[in-house]
Design an enzyme around this catalytic site. Structure first.
Site, PDB file in Angstrom:
ATOM      1  CB  SER A   1      -2.590  39.569 -22.786  1.00  0.00           C
ATOM      2  OG  SER A   1      -1.338  39.928 -22.218  1.00  0.00           O
TER       3      SER A   1
ATOM      4  CG  HIS B   1      -2.707  43.063 -19.197  1.00  0.00           C
ATOM      5  ND1 HIS B   1      -3.331  42.165 -18.362  1.00  0.00           N
ATOM      6  CD2 HIS B   1      -2.003  42.340 -20.088  1.00  0.00           C
ATOM      7  CE1 HIS B   1      -3.022  40.931 -18.749  1.00  0.00           C
ATOM      8  NE2 HIS B   1      -2.211  41.008 -19.787  1.00  0.00           N
TER       9      HIS B   1
ATOM     10  CG  ASP C   1      -4.764  43.745 -15.606  1.00  0.00           C
ATOM     11  OD1 ASP C   1      -3.578  44.084 -15.811  1.00  0.00           O
ATOM     12  OD2 ASP C   1      -5.340  42.877 -16.295  1.00  0.00           O
TER      13      ASP C   1
END
Ligand SMILES: *[C@@H]1O[C@H](CO)[C@@H](O)[C@H](O)[C@H]1NC(C)=O
Ligand SMILES: *[C@@H]1O[C@H](CO)[C@@H](O)[C@H](O)[C@H]1NC(C)=O
Length: 395
Positions: free
Chosen positions: A41, A353, A350
Site C-alpha cells: 500500500s 498510512h 488513517d
C-alpha cells in the site's frame, strides 16, 4: 502520392531517432525512461481497487472519500489523502504518474513503457500459503511479491516486444522500485496476535524473498534498483492504539513511539542492508540503492513541528476516535469516522498510512537528501528536480 509517402517515411525516421534518443537516456530527466514498481500500500496506485472491482469483491474502505481528496480529488486506490512516494519520484524524474498494471475491464494497457506499477495494497513478500500455514490469513490480497513478479514477467512481451536486447535496454534504463515490501508480513501476523519473537523468525525468509526478486530483475537487465526498508512501525497509530495501556511495551520518550516495534523494524532493515551488500559485491556494475524510509520518517517523529506537523506525528488525521484517532472497527471513510480539517498538519493519515505531506518529506529526504545509499543524487546527477533545487537554494 509519392510525396506524401516519402513525407510519411521522413516522419517515421524522425520518430525512430527520437525514440533512440530516449532509449539512450536523453529524454525525460536524462536518467530514466521508465519506472517499474513492486510493493504494497505504500506504492499501490490503484491495483487492489481495480482487482477488487474486476473480481466483484467487496470494496475496501480506502476506495472511498476522503481518500485522495487533497490531490486527485477522488479515491484512486492510493492509501493516502494524496500522492505517495512513488508519485513524487515520477514527478521528480519527469515521468508520468506510474499506472497500475491491472486495467479497467475492457481497457488496454497503453503507455506502460513509461512506467508500470505491480504493487498491491496489503501484499506480503512471502506467499500467502506461508502465512496461511502459520495461521495468518491475508484479509486483503494474495498478490504477494512472487505473484507481482509473475505478472511482470508475463507482461514483458508487451513492454519490450521487439527482442531480448530491447528488453535489456528497457529494463536497463528503468528505475526499479522494489518495495517497500515485507512490512505486511509482520503487520498481518502481529495484528493476528503473533508476538515480536514469532515474527523475528520470518525476517530471514522475507529478506530472501526480496533479494531473490532483486536478483531476478538484475538477470533480466535491471541496472538501477531502489530497495526501501521498513518504516518505524512503533510510531504507527495502529500499534499505539493496540498496545495502549499495556505494560508489555516501552515508549521512546523523545517520540512517543513503541521501542520494541521500532527496534524490530531496525532489525529487519539491518538484515536487508547486509543482504544488499552481498548483491553489490556480486554485481558491482549495478546501482543497488537502499532507501532508508525508517530514518527519513524518524525526522518528523522526533521534531514534528519542524516539518509542519503541528498536530503531532502520531495521531491519525482520519479515523474513528480514541487516543490516536484510530479504531480498528471504524475505518477512515466509514460513516462514523471523521477527517481532520488540515491534513498537512498531520503525518499520520488513517492509522497505518501517512499523509501526502509526510510522504513528501520522506521523498525529499531520500531523493534530494542523504537517506539513500549510495545517494540517488550521485546515480542520477542530472535530475531536473535537483538542478531546480540548487537554483532555488542559491538564491
Ligand atoms: C487467498 O487465497 C485463499 C486460498 O486460495 C482464498 O481462500 C482467499 O479467499 C484468498 N484471499 C483473497 C483476499 O483473495
Ligand atoms: C523516559 O521517561 C520516564 C518517565 O519520565 C523515565 O523514568 C525514563 O527513565 C525515561 N527513559 C529514557 C530512556 O530516557
Amino acid at each position: 502520392m509519392a510525396n506524401s509517402s516519402s513525407l510519411f517515411i521522413r516522419v517515421i525516421k524522425l520518430f525512430i531517432v527520437l525514440q533512440l534518443l530516449c532509449i539512450y537516456s536523453l529524454c525525460a530527466n536524462g536518467c530514466f525512461t521508465s519506472i517499474i514498481s513492486f510493493g504494497d500500500s505504500l506504492a499501490d496506485t490503484g491495483n487492489l481497487k481495480l482487482l477488487t472491482s474486476k473480481q466483484n469483491q467487496k470494496p475496501l474502505h480506502f476506495f472511498f472519500p476522503p481518500y485522495g481528496q487533497n490531490f486527485f480529488h477522488k479515491p484512486t486506490g492510493r492509501c493516502s489523502n494524496g500522492r505517495l512516494i512513488i508519485d513524487f519520484i515520477a514527478e521528480g524524474t519527469r515521468l508520468p504518474l506510474v499506472r497500475p498494471f491491472v486495467t479497467e475491464k475492457g481497457s488496454r494497457m497503453i503507455g506502460m513503457r513509461r512506467g508500470i506499477n505491480y504493487a498491491v495494497a496489503g501484499a506480503t513478500a512471502l506467499d500467502s500459503s506461508f502465512h496461511a500455514a502459520n495461521g495468518v490469513q491475508n484479509p486483503m490480497t494474495n498478490s504477494s511479491l512472487g505473484v507481482q513478479l509473475g505478472w511482470f514477467k508475463r507482461s514483458l512481451p508487451s513492454l519490450c516486444a521487439i527482442n531480448v536486447r530491447d528488453c535489456k535496454h528497457f529494463l536497463g534504463n528503468s528505475l526499479v522500485l522494489m518495495g517497500e515490501i515485507g512490512g505486511n508480513d509482520y503487520n498481518h501476523a502481529l495484528l493476528a496476535g503473533k508476538s515480536i519473537d514469532d515474527i523475528k523468525s520470518y525476517v530471514p525468509l522475507v529478506i530472501e524473498a526480496i533479494i531473490s526478486a532483486v536478483n531476478e530483475l538484475i538477470d533480466i537487465g535491471a541496472k538501477t534498483l531502489i530497495i526501501p526498508g521498513n518504516l518505524p512501525i512503533g510510531c504507527s497509530a495502529v500499534y499505539l492504539t493496540n498496545y495502549y495501556g499495556s505494560q508489555t511495551v516501552n515508549y521512546d520518550n523523545s517520540t512517543g513511539c513503541i521501542m520494541q516495534l521500532n527496534e524490530f523494524s531496525e532489525y529487519h532493515n539491518e538484515q536487508l542492508k547486509i543482504a544488499l551488500d552481498q548483491v553489490r559485491q556480486l554485481h558491482p556494475d549495478i546501482n543497488v540503492i537502499y532507501a532508508d524510509y525508517y530514518n527519513a520518517a524518524m525526522q518528523f517523529y522526533m521534531s514534528p513541528v519542524k516539518y509542519g506537523f503541528t498536530n503531532g506525528a502520531l495521531r491519525a488525521c482520519c479515523g474513528g476516535g480514541g487516543p490516536f484517532n484510530y479504531d480498528a472497527s471504524i475505518a477512515c471513510s466509514d460513516l462514523s469516522s471523521s477527517v481532520c480539517v488540515h491534513p498537512n498538519t498531520y503525518a499520520n493519515w488513517d492509522g497505518l498510512h501517512l499523509t501526502e505531506a509526510a510522504y513528501k518529506v520522506i521523498y525529499k529526504s531520500l531523493f534530494q537528501g542523504k537517506y539513500t545509499t549510495p545517494q540517488f543524487n550521485s546515480v542520477c546527477a542530472s535530475s531536473m528536480m535537483q538542478k531546480r533545487d540548487r537554483i532555488s537554494s542559491s538564491m
